[in-house]
Design a protein around this motif. Structure first.
Motif, PDB file in Angstrom:
ATOM      1  N   ASP A   6      41.542  58.419  25.619  1.00  0.00           N
ATOM      2  CA  ASP A   6      40.788  58.773  26.825  1.00  0.00           C
ATOM      3  C   ASP A   6      40.890  60.261  27.171  1.00  0.00           C
ATOM      4  N   PRO A  41      36.042  53.176  28.517  1.00  0.00           N
ATOM      5  CA  PRO A  41      37.394  53.612  28.177  1.00  0.00           C
ATOM      6  C   PRO A  41      37.808  53.090  26.804  1.00  0.00           C
ATOM      7  N   THR A  43      39.750  50.909  24.360  1.00  0.00           N
ATOM      8  CA  THR A  43      40.365  49.587  24.439  1.00  0.00           C
ATOM      9  C   THR A  43      41.708  49.686  23.730  1.00  0.00           C
ATOM     10  N   ASP A  46      47.755  45.834  25.089  1.00  0.00           N
ATOM     11  CA  ASP A  46      49.137  45.836  25.541  1.00  0.00           C
ATOM     12  C   ASP A  46      49.995  45.173  24.454  1.00  0.00           C
ATOM     13  N   SER A  79      37.677  46.094  28.239  1.00  0.00           N
ATOM     14  CA  SER A  79      38.848  46.551  28.992  1.00  0.00           C
ATOM     15  C   SER A  79      38.537  46.952  30.432  1.00  0.00           C
ATOM     16  N   GLU A  80      37.274  47.025  30.801  1.00  0.00           N
ATOM     17  CA  GLU A  80      36.918  47.427  32.167  1.00  0.00           C
ATOM     18  C   GLU A  80      37.556  46.516  33.224  1.00  0.00           C
ATOM     19  N   ASN A  83      41.541  46.619  33.207  1.00  0.00           N
ATOM     20  CA  ASN A  83      41.946  47.930  33.719  1.00  0.00           C
ATOM     21  C   ASN A  83      41.748  48.004  35.231  1.00  0.00           C
ATOM     22  N   GLY A  86      44.524  46.198  36.813  1.00  0.00           N
ATOM     23  CA  GLY A  86      45.860  46.607  36.400  1.00  0.00           C
ATOM     24  C   GLY A  86      46.555  45.535  35.571  1.00  0.00           C
ATOM     25  N   TYR A  89      46.191  43.390  28.582  1.00  0.00           N
ATOM     26  CA  TYR A  89      45.187  42.621  27.850  1.00  0.00           C
ATOM     27  C   TYR A  89      45.388  42.727  26.347  1.00  0.00           C
TER      28      TYR A  89
END
Length: 148
Positions: A6, A41, A43, A46, A79-80, A83, A86, A89
């Protein structure tokens, strides 16, 4: 423009805007309007969530059926939502083509021609076992969080 980071994307957008303004100035053109209208953003799964999903998929489908998903320069809006909340994913997928045909095409270097992208009108995954495998995978991943 696509990047794996990013911060790199932010810097690239700044450079593009600065370059457009400099070129316009150099040629005596009016100040350009530079607008970002479609940005997604990176992806970035985690690690702990990915480990948990991977284990559930391996338990359900077999360890020989679970592979790493290599980074791609695609764009994905998945991922929107996590994210925004919070939430950690894990973005994952599964194959949808005949394995023997895929291997043959891979060996010949003709995958791009033999297997159209999922946005192409010619995209035609093999219905079975893709559908059954997808349902099993989704249930297994869900149950990793909800319990049995």
């Amino acid at each position: 423009m696509r990047t794996y980071d990013d911060e790199v994307a932010r810097r690239c957008l700044e450079i593009l805007a600065r370059t457009a303004r400099a070129e316009a100035h150099a040629w005596g053109a009016p100040e350009p309007l530079v607008e970002t209208f479609d940005h997604l953003p990176v992806t970035d799964n985690d690690p702990a969530t990915t480990d948990r999903v991977r284990a559930a998929l391996a338990d359900e489908l077999g360890t020989d059926q679970v592979r790493d998903f290599e980074p791609e320069m695609g764009s994905e809006d998945f991922s929107e939502l996590p994210n925004a909340w919070g939430a950690p994913y894990c973005y994952w997928g599964f194959g949808a083509f005949d394995a023997a045909r895929w291997a043959s095409s891979e060996a010949a270097g003709t995958q791009a021609e033999d297997f159209p992208d999922n946005h192409a009108p010619q995209f035609a995954p093999v219905l079975q076992p893709t559908l059954d495998t997808g349902v099993r995978a989704m249930v297994a991943a869900t149950m990793a969080w909800l319990g049995r």
